[in-house]
Design an enzyme around this catalytic site. Structure first.
Site, PDB file in Angstrom:
ATOM      1  N   ASN A  19      -9.321 -16.133 -25.075  1.00  0.00           N
ATOM      2  CA  ASN A  19      -8.333 -15.977 -24.020  1.00  0.00           C
ATOM      3  C   ASN A  19      -6.928 -16.089 -24.634  1.00  0.00           C
ATOM      4  OD1 ASN A  19      -6.444 -16.709 -22.002  1.00  0.00           O
ATOM      5  ND2 ASN A  19      -8.124 -17.150 -20.599  1.00  0.00           N
TER       6      ASN A  19
ATOM      7  N   ASP B 277      -3.977 -15.799 -23.020  1.00  0.00           N
ATOM      8  CA  ASP B 277      -2.916 -16.062 -22.025  1.00  0.00           C
ATOM      9  C   ASP B 277      -1.747 -16.850 -22.601  1.00  0.00           C
ATOM     10  OD1 ASP B 277      -4.601 -14.936 -20.180  1.00  0.00           O
ATOM     11  OD2 ASP B 277      -5.099 -16.806 -19.160  1.00  0.00           O
ATOM     12  N   HIS B 278      -2.073 -17.849 -23.428  1.00  0.00           N
ATOM     13  CA  HIS B 278      -1.008 -18.778 -23.814  1.00  0.00           C
ATOM     14  C   HIS B 278      -0.131 -18.267 -24.951  1.00  0.00           C
ATOM     15  CE1 HIS B 278      -2.152 -21.252 -20.627  1.00  0.00           C
ATOM     16  NE2 HIS B 278      -3.402 -21.357 -21.064  1.00  0.00           N
TER      17      HIS B 278
ATOM     18  N   HIS C 114      -5.923 -13.426 -18.169  1.00  0.00           N
ATOM     19  CA  HIS C 114      -5.846 -13.732 -16.733  1.00  0.00           C
ATOM     20  C   HIS C 114      -4.520 -13.231 -16.192  1.00  0.00           C
ATOM     21  CE1 HIS C 114      -6.179 -17.177 -13.491  1.00  0.00           C
ATOM     22  NE2 HIS C 114      -6.006 -15.984 -12.956  1.00  0.00           N
TER      23      HIS C 114
ATOM     24  N   ARG D   3      -2.337 -13.502 -13.467  1.00  0.00           N
ATOM     25  CA  ARG D   3      -2.155 -14.356 -12.287  1.00  0.00           C
ATOM     26  C   ARG D   3      -1.203 -13.703 -11.301  1.00  0.00           C
ATOM     27  NH1 ARG D   3      -3.841 -20.017 -13.225  1.00  0.00           N
ATOM     28  NH2 ARG D   3      -3.011 -20.379 -11.153  1.00  0.00           N
TER      29      ARG D   3
ATOM     30  N   ARG E 122       2.676 -15.785 -14.537  1.00  0.00           N
ATOM     31  CA  ARG E 122       3.328 -16.836 -15.340  1.00  0.00           C
ATOM     32  C   ARG E 122       3.053 -16.654 -16.828  1.00  0.00           C
ATOM     33  NH1 ARG E 122      -0.304 -22.090 -13.770  1.00  0.00           N
ATOM     34  NH2 ARG E 122       0.298 -21.468 -11.674  1.00  0.00           N
ATOM     35  N   HIS E 123       1.969 -15.960 -17.190  1.00  0.00           N
ATOM     36  CA  HIS E 123       1.768 -15.657 -18.615  1.00  0.00           C
ATOM     37  C   HIS E 123       1.531 -14.156 -18.819  1.00  0.00           C
ATOM     38  CE1 HIS E 123      -2.263 -16.622 -17.242  1.00  0.00           C
ATOM     39  NE2 HIS E 123      -2.113 -17.922 -17.345  1.00  0.00           N
TER      40      HIS E 123
ATOM     41  N   GLU F 219      -9.523 -11.597 -16.063  1.00  0.00           N
ATOM     42  CA  GLU F 219      -9.678 -12.663 -15.064  1.00  0.00           C
ATOM     43  C   GLU F 219      -8.662 -12.431 -13.972  1.00  0.00           C
ATOM     44  OE1 GLU F 219      -9.078 -16.443 -16.825  1.00  0.00           O
ATOM     45  OE2 GLU F 219     -10.850 -16.305 -18.070  1.00  0.00           O
TER      46      GLU F 219
ATOM     47  N   THR G  46      -3.766 -24.939 -14.296  1.00  0.00           N
ATOM     48  CA  THR G  46      -4.773 -24.020 -14.797  1.00  0.00           C
ATOM     49  C   THR G  46      -5.848 -23.899 -13.722  1.00  0.00           C
ATOM     50  OG1 THR G  46      -6.304 -23.567 -16.621  1.00  0.00           O
ATOM     51  CG2 THR G  46      -6.015 -25.880 -16.004  1.00  0.00           C
ATOM     52  N   THR G  47      -6.850 -23.053 -13.955  1.00  0.00           N
ATOM     53  CA  THR G  47      -7.882 -22.835 -12.939  1.00  0.00           C
ATOM     54  C   THR G  47      -8.695 -24.116 -12.777  1.00  0.00           C
ATOM     55  OG1 THR G  47      -7.968 -20.600 -13.816  1.00  0.00           O
ATOM     56  CG2 THR G  47      -9.647 -21.190 -12.214  1.00  0.00           C
TER      57      THR G  47
ATOM     58  N   GLU H 279     -19.887 -17.314 -14.816  1.00  0.00           N
ATOM     59  CA  GLU H 279     -19.277 -18.127 -15.863  1.00  0.00           C
ATOM     60  C   GLU H 279     -19.200 -19.550 -15.327  1.00  0.00           C
ATOM     61  OE1 GLU H 279     -16.073 -16.567 -18.165  1.00  0.00           O
ATOM     62  OE2 GLU H 279     -15.172 -18.543 -18.445  1.00  0.00           O
TER      63      GLU H 279
ATOM     64  N   HIS I  48     -13.736 -23.108 -20.277  1.00  0.00           N
ATOM     65  CA  HIS I  48     -12.639 -23.953 -19.803  1.00  0.00           C
ATOM     66  C   HIS I  48     -12.643 -25.280 -20.546  1.00  0.00           C
ATOM     67  CE1 HIS I  48      -9.325 -25.143 -17.301  1.00  0.00           C
ATOM     68  NE2 HIS I  48      -9.309 -23.908 -16.860  1.00  0.00           N
ATOM     69  N   GLY I  49     -11.521 -25.535 -21.228  1.00  0.00           N
ATOM     70  CA  GLY I  49     -11.335 -26.827 -21.879  1.00  0.00           C
ATOM     71  C   GLY I  49     -12.149 -27.023 -23.144  1.00  0.00           C
TER      72      GLY I  49
ATOM     73  N   GLY J 216      -9.575 -20.447 -24.749  1.00  0.00           N
ATOM     74  CA  GLY J 216      -8.199 -20.027 -24.921  1.00  0.00           C
ATOM     75  C   GLY J 216      -7.263 -21.106 -25.409  1.00  0.00           C
TER      76      GLY J 216
END
Ligand code: PXP
Length: 244
Positions: free
Chosen positions: A7, A9-10, A43, A45, A49-50, A70, A100-101, A151, A194-195, A216
């Site tokens: 991912n 995104d960041h 993602h 959004r 934002r990203h 996403e 975050t989600t 997922e 996630h995480g 990500g």
């Protein structure tokens, strides 16, 4: 084989902090590709934002790896997805105020609406995934509405691990294991994410029904210190080691 989706995104989060064209998510995606990952996740959004619309245009045009888009189940995102027809679409819940989600999608409580929502996406050829907690009712509902993939949300497992709440972490892990087995028995392809980090990925990667991990934030953070290709290769190594 267990696939790794990265991912990006960041990379866009850092770019957007300054409003510069750099760092460019597309350049990161090329590096991810060269480092041997199996897919790119991004993602889009509602608040952009990203990742921005132009990033999705560039990824769809220039990427060889499959794109997993996403998005929230909104009319705007459906139009965008139908224009691009990405390899995969992962539906996620989205709240403006969240960092975050935070949770999984409530498929069981919205099965009719989601069944209608995903029909054109499926007909356009995208593999549709539901980002859900490992609760059996959410998994059964995802199968019932015709999703190809679930997922499973590993965020609570990862948070408990970081906080040293071992009993709760292990209970989450057991639920994810049982959820993965149930989902596979219903014919769903199982992903998780996630995480996830170098330290907590092993037990998740070892679950035999899981076919893909999407990772990500940790990889982008670690790339500050060791570079993105090295971070990806190390994650891959740990996934493969856990898988045996
Ligand atoms: N999978 C889904 C559905 C997500 O929403 C996210 C976060 O955007 C991830 C995986 C990756 O999570 P993380 O950035 O914590 O690795």
């Amino acid at each position: 084989m267990l696939r790794l989706g990265v991912n990006i995104d960041h990379v866009a989060t850092i770019r957007n902090a300054r409003g510069t064209p750099w760092p460019d998510p597309m350049r990161a995606a090329k590096l991810v590709e060269e480092a041997g990952a199996d897919g790119i996740t991004a993602h889009l959004r509602e608040d952009r934002r990203h990742i921005a619309d132009a990033d999705i245009d560039a990824l769809m045009e220039g990427l060889r790896l499959p794109l997993n888009l996403e998005m929230a189940a909104t009319a705007e995102m459906q139009t965008i997805a139908l224009r691009h027809k990405p390899h995969a679409i992962c539906l996620v819940p989205e709240k403006r105020e969240e960092r975050t989600t935070e949770g999984g999608l409530d498929v069981a409580g919205n099965d009719n609406a989601l069944a209608h929502y995903i029909t054109p996406l499926r007909e356009a050829g995208s593999r549709v995934s539901m980002f859900i907690g490992a609760q059996p009712d959410q998994i059964r509902a995802s199968a019932r509405i015709g999703a190809a993939v679930v997922e499973l949300h590993t965020g609570a497992y990862a948070d408990y691990d970081t906080e040293g709440r071992i009993a709760e972490r292990d209970a989450e892990l057991a639920a994810i294991r049982e959820g993965a087995a149930l989902a596979a028995s219903l014919g769903l392809e199982v992903h998780a994410g996630h995480g996830l980090t170098f330290d907590n990925v092993g037990p998740i990667a070892a679950i035999p029904e899981i076919r893909e991990l999407n990772i990500g934030h940790f990889l982008i953070a670690e790339s500050v210190f060791i570079g993105l290709p090295a971070a990806i290769r190390e994650m891959r190594r740990r996934m493969d080691e856990a898988r045996g």
